[in-house]
Structures are given as structure tokens and as C-alpha cells.
Design a protein around this motif. Structure first.
Motif, PDB file in Angstrom:
ATOM      1  N   LEU A   1      -0.280  -2.212   5.842  1.00  0.00           N
ATOM      2  CA  LEU A   1       0.107  -1.856   4.473  1.00  0.00           C
ATOM      3  C   LEU A   1       0.288  -3.072   3.564  1.00  0.00           C
ATOM      4  O   LEU A   1      -0.004  -3.014   2.367  1.00  0.00           O
ATOM      5  CB  LEU A   1       1.402  -1.051   4.526  1.00  0.00           C
ATOM      6  N   THR A   2       0.740  -4.188   4.153  1.00  0.00           N
ATOM      7  CA  THR A   2       0.952  -5.395   3.358  1.00  0.00           C
ATOM      8  C   THR A   2      -0.372  -5.906   2.787  1.00  0.00           C
ATOM      9  O   THR A   2      -0.495  -6.183   1.590  1.00  0.00           O
ATOM     10  CB  THR A   2       1.577  -6.486   4.258  1.00  0.00           C
ATOM     11  N   GLY A   3      -1.356  -6.046   3.673  1.00  0.00           N
ATOM     12  CA  GLY A   3      -2.675  -6.506   3.229  1.00  0.00           C
ATOM     13  C   GLY A   3      -3.292  -5.529   2.251  1.00  0.00           C
ATOM     14  O   GLY A   3      -3.901  -5.918   1.240  1.00  0.00           O
ATOM     15  N   LEU A   4      -3.119  -4.233   2.535  1.00  0.00           N
ATOM     16  CA  LEU A   4      -3.683  -3.210   1.634  1.00  0.00           C
ATOM     17  C   LEU A   4      -3.050  -3.295   0.254  1.00  0.00           C
ATOM     18  O   LEU A   4      -3.718  -3.112  -0.771  1.00  0.00           O
ATOM     19  CB  LEU A   4      -3.448  -1.815   2.231  1.00  0.00           C
TER      20      LEU A   4
ATOM     21  N   LEU B   1      -5.640  -3.877  -2.610  1.00  0.00           N
ATOM     22  CA  LEU B   1      -5.865  -2.758  -3.543  1.00  0.00           C
ATOM     23  C   LEU B   1      -5.143  -2.983  -4.867  1.00  0.00           C
ATOM     24  O   LEU B   1      -5.627  -2.562  -5.925  1.00  0.00           O
ATOM     25  CB  LEU B   1      -5.433  -1.439  -2.888  1.00  0.00           C
ATOM     26  N   GLY B   2      -4.002  -3.671  -4.818  1.00  0.00           N
ATOM     27  CA  GLY B   2      -3.318  -4.013  -6.075  1.00  0.00           C
ATOM     28  C   GLY B   2      -4.245  -4.814  -6.968  1.00  0.00           C
ATOM     29  O   GLY B   2      -4.402  -4.538  -8.165  1.00  0.00           O
ATOM     30  N   ILE B   3      -4.874  -5.816  -6.384  1.00  0.00           N
ATOM     31  CA  ILE B   3      -5.770  -6.674  -7.170  1.00  0.00           C
ATOM     32  C   ILE B   3      -7.000  -5.891  -7.630  1.00  0.00           C
ATOM     33  O   ILE B   3      -7.405  -5.950  -8.788  1.00  0.00           O
ATOM     34  CB  ILE B   3      -6.173  -7.907  -6.329  1.00  0.00           C
TER      35      ILE B   3
ATOM     36  N   GLY C   1       2.706 -11.378  -1.230  1.00  0.00           N
ATOM     37  CA  GLY C   1       2.383 -12.464  -2.156  1.00  0.00           C
ATOM     38  C   GLY C   1       1.446 -13.499  -1.564  1.00  0.00           C
ATOM     39  O   GLY C   1       0.500 -13.947  -2.217  1.00  0.00           O
ATOM     40  N   SER C   2       1.693 -13.886  -0.311  1.00  0.00           N
ATOM     41  CA  SER C   2       0.867 -14.944   0.283  1.00  0.00           C
ATOM     42  C   SER C   2      -0.572 -14.466   0.438  1.00  0.00           C
ATOM     43  O   SER C   2      -1.512 -15.259   0.346  1.00  0.00           O
ATOM     44  CB  SER C   2       1.448 -15.397   1.626  1.00  0.00           C
TER      45      SER C   2
ATOM     46  N   ILE D   1      -6.358 -13.544  -1.839  1.00  0.00           N
ATOM     47  CA  ILE D   1      -7.360 -12.524  -2.180  1.00  0.00           C
ATOM     48  C   ILE D   1      -7.805 -12.688  -3.635  1.00  0.00           C
ATOM     49  O   ILE D   1      -8.983 -12.518  -3.966  1.00  0.00           O
ATOM     50  CB  ILE D   1      -6.802 -11.106  -1.903  1.00  0.00           C
ATOM     51  N   GLY D   2      -6.857 -13.062  -4.493  1.00  0.00           N
ATOM     52  CA  GLY D   2      -7.221 -13.323  -5.889  1.00  0.00           C
ATOM     53  C   GLY D   2      -8.313 -14.378  -5.957  1.00  0.00           C
ATOM     54  O   GLY D   2      -9.287 -14.260  -6.707  1.00  0.00           O
ATOM     55  N   ARG D   3      -8.150 -15.398  -5.133  1.00  0.00           N
ATOM     56  CA  ARG D   3      -9.165 -16.469  -5.086  1.00  0.00           C
ATOM     57  C   ARG D   3     -10.486 -15.918  -4.538  1.00  0.00           C
ATOM     58  O   ARG D   3     -11.558 -16.161  -5.105  1.00  0.00           O
ATOM     59  CB  ARG D   3      -8.634 -17.585  -4.186  1.00  0.00           C
TER      60      ARG D   3
END
Ligand code: NDP
Length: 348
Positions: free
Chosen positions: A135-138, A142-144, A168-169, A174-176
């Protein structure tokens, strides 16, 4: 069969900070036999997460979260191994997970609550399924994708608060991967900030407990902020929003700085910050990972691939032995004791 479990002993009150006495470790019993459709599982790992603070209240303030009951085992994300099964989908030795895993050493669960895990997807690191491959990775991915409007080649700057935590980490990395050219994190210690830059590929990080966040942001994000992955809310978010560009986007992931307060979710912005948000047409839509269940399977495969390829660093996992009581891990996570995902290891 005799088992150990952690039950809710008392409630901290909506405006209170949780204390150890809110939980109790006790011995209990479960049936020796399982009924048709049920599975007996031995707990391997338990997840502790910020949303659990809301479940400690009599009213969680949220339509998708049920309160924990006094003198009942707390529950949340968990992973275990099947010891006995009378459900067609599961056999002895299978590794399984559930969002409704009770905080106890062994449990008899309805098979419909369980999902089978494929350890090969994470090279055998089963606990990753409660973090970067769960769920953390998702939440980060998915937020991004759903709220970030990140576009490769658009020269976007992303800021992440709660940047050294579980979501956050991953969000910064993932943003990058999705195309942001500059990623700046905000976290609570110098050690966290240094790890974000040296190991997680952030361009810079700000220790919000030292110095002036707004000033450091201005220096580190000279072109303004295009995407803000918000895990914390409060003063930190106000400082970030003030430096966001026209038509930029907030990913409203969480507001942990407000969880010990009796305020609505999402908490309203102070009027002067709301004015900035409106004038600059900054989106701030609520994001809930559970609203995208149809995208979970494909996204987990993507996350596992990035982890195996070394493109997504999963950071330190903090494991606490069960005997130290799961609450200590929860309290430590709420107070910033973790770098990456906080997990409780219950048995080998
Ligand atoms: P973390 O691993 O990030 O742990 C919480 C971290 O929050 C701590 O390590 C601490 O780090 C930081 N923190 C605590 N209090 C404050 C404060 N007052 N101000 C600033 N930072 C604080 O937890 P998760 O990654 O699991 O969760 C992060 C956020 O994402 C939470 O708000 C959570 O509710 C939300 N979430 C949302 C989901 C969704 O679907 N929208 C799903 C899952 C999580 P530090 O040392 O930096 O202070």
C-alpha cells in the motif's frame, strides 16, 4: 490454542498524543480447529501506519475507517504463513497478506480476507509487500500518477514533505522516474536529509526542525514548485504552497501533523494560504489509494520491477521484535523514529 495479542486498552482522546498505556499485550486463545472457508495463519510481519491514530478514536472521522474496539485486538496490514487451510485458494505454507490482520501471533481468518503473495516478485523480501511493494508504494505511485500531473520533459520541480518516511521516500524517487527534473525533500533530522540525497536520489533536503523552511525552499527551488507531495500539512505545507507556481498541483496524501488534533480532514488551509492556492489555480484534491483498487495489481508489478532493477531504493526497514509490543513501533513512527517503512517482525 494459546496466542499473544495486542489489544486497545484505552483511547488517547481526539486531541491527545497516544501513550503506551493505550495498548495492552495479553495472552488469549483461538479455536484449535478451523471451519470451512477459514485459514489459520502465523503472523510474520505487521505494518504500523499513521491512519491508525484515527482508529484509536471512538469516531475515526472517516467513512472508510472503523474504530478499534476497546479490549479487542488492533488490526491493520499484515503478512503471514498458512498453517492450516479449509479454503480452496490457500494451502499450508502459502504466504498471505490482508489489510485486516489482527495484532496477534496466530489467527484464524476468513479466507476471503486474504490474498496470496508471490515472494519471487520481491526476491523473497516478504516484508516489502507491506511497504514499497504494498500500500505504501501504491500510495506514492498512484498519488503521483492520479494527482501529480507529472510530465517528462516539462522541467518540473517536485517537493515532498515527510520525505524520509515510507510513502515520502518512494514518492520522491517515483517523481524522478516519472520525469521531474528536480526533487527536494523535507524531513525531521539531518541524518534523514543526508540519506535522501546520498541514497535516494533527491537533489536536496531540508531539515524542517532547523532554520527557516521558506527561505531554504526559495534557495533550493529557484523556479518555484510545480508538484507538491504533501504527507504532513500544517506550517510546512503552508510554506511550500506559498512557493508553488501557477497551475501547479498538490498531491494531498496525508496530514500527519494534524492527526492528534480534532480537525476535519483535509484540514482547511489558513485564509491567506487558501488565497494563494485559489489565485494560482493550484489543485488540492483529496487522494485515497483505496479508490484505485482496479490499478493496484498492475502498479504492484511496476513497483516490484523497479525494486528488482535497483531503480527504487527501499531505504531502511525498521524491525521491532514483537515482545517490545507493536505500539512502541507505532509511537516511534508517529514521532519520526523511522527512515523508510516501519514494520514489526512477529516471528521468523
Ligand atoms: P511515515 O513512514 O512517513 O511515518 C510518519 C513520518 O511523519 C515520521 O517518520 C515523521 O518523520 C513525520 N512526522 C510526524 N509528525 C510530523 C509533524 N508534526 N510534522 C512533520 N512531519 C511529521 O508514514 P507513511 O509513509 O505511512 O505515511 C505518510 C503520510 O501518508 C501520512 O500522512 C499518511 O496518513 C498518508 N497516507 C495516505 C494514504 C492515502 O491513501 N492517501 C495511504 C497511506 C498513507 P520526520 O522525522 O520527518 O518528522
Amino acid at each position: 490454542m494459546i496466542i499473544q495479542r495486542v489489544v486497545l486498552n484505552s483511547r488517547p482522546g481526539k486531541n491527545g498524543v497516544p501513550v503506551a498505556e493505550n495498548f495492552r499485550l495479553e495472552q488469549s486463545t483461538i479455536p484449535d480447529t478451523v471451519q470451512e472457508g477459514q485459514v489459520r495463519v502465523r503472523t510474520l510481519y505487521l505494518s504500523v501506519d499513521p491512519y491508525m491514530r484515527c482508529r484509536m478514536n471512538e469516531d475515526t472521522g472517516s467513512d472508510y475507517l472503523l474504530p478499534w474496539q476497546l479490549s479487542e485486538a488492533a488490526d491493520g496490514g499484515g503478512i503471514g504463513v498458512v498453517e492450516e487451510s479449509k479454503h480452496n485458494n490457500f494451502a499450508k505454507g502459502d504466504f498471505v497478506t490482508s489489510f485486516k490482520w489482527p495484532w496477534q501471533t496466530v489467527a484464524v481468518l476468513d479466507g476471503s480476507l486474504l490474498q496470496k503473495l508471490v515472494p519471487q516478485l520481491v526476491d523473497g523480501h516478504l516484508s516489502f509487500f507491506l511497504g514499497p511493494a504494498g500500500l505504501t508504494g501504491l500510495t506514492a505511485l498512484l498519488g503521483i500518477k492520479e494527482k501529480g500531473h507529472v510530465s517528462a520533459g516539462a522541467n518540473q520541480t517536485m517537493v515532498v514533505s515527510g520525505a524520509a518516511g515510507a510513502c515520502g521516500s518512494l514518492a520522491g524517487q517515483i517523481g524522478r522516474l516519472e520525469g521531474c527534473t528536480r526533487v527536494v525533500g523535507i524531513a525531521g533530522t539531518d541524518e534523514k536529509c543526508s540519506i535522501l540525497v546520498s541514497e535516494m536520489g533527491f537533489d536536496a533536503a531540508i531539515n524542517y526542525k532547523k532554520g527557516n523552511v521558506a527561505e531554504q525552499l526559495r534557495e533550493l527551488c529557484p523556479g518555484g514548485v510545480d508538484v507538491y507531495f504533501d504527507n504532513v500539512g500544517g506550517d510546512i505545507s503552508d510554506a511550500v504552497i506559498n512557493q508553488m507556481n501557477q497551475n501547479s498541483h498538490i498531491i494531498l496524501c496525508g496530514q500527519i501533523s494534524q492527526y492528534n488534533k480534532d480537525v476535519p480532514y483535509p484540514p482547511p488551509l489558513p485564509p491567506e494560504v487558501e488565497k494563494v492556492q485559489k489565485e494560482r489555480n493550484i489543485t488540492r484534491e483529496r487522494f485515497l489509494v483505496l479508490n484505485y483498487m482496479d490499478k493496484h495489481e498492475a502498479s504492484v508489478i511496476q513497483l516490484c520491477q523497479w525494486i528488482r532493477e535497483g531503480k527504487l531504493k527501499v531505504g531502511t526497514f525498521t524491525f521491532n521484535p514483537w515482545a517490545l509490543i507493536t505500539f512502541a513501533a507505532f509511537q516511534s513512527m508517529m514521532n519520526g523514529g523511522n527512515i523508510g517503512k516501519q514494520i514489526v517482525s512477529v516471528s521468523k
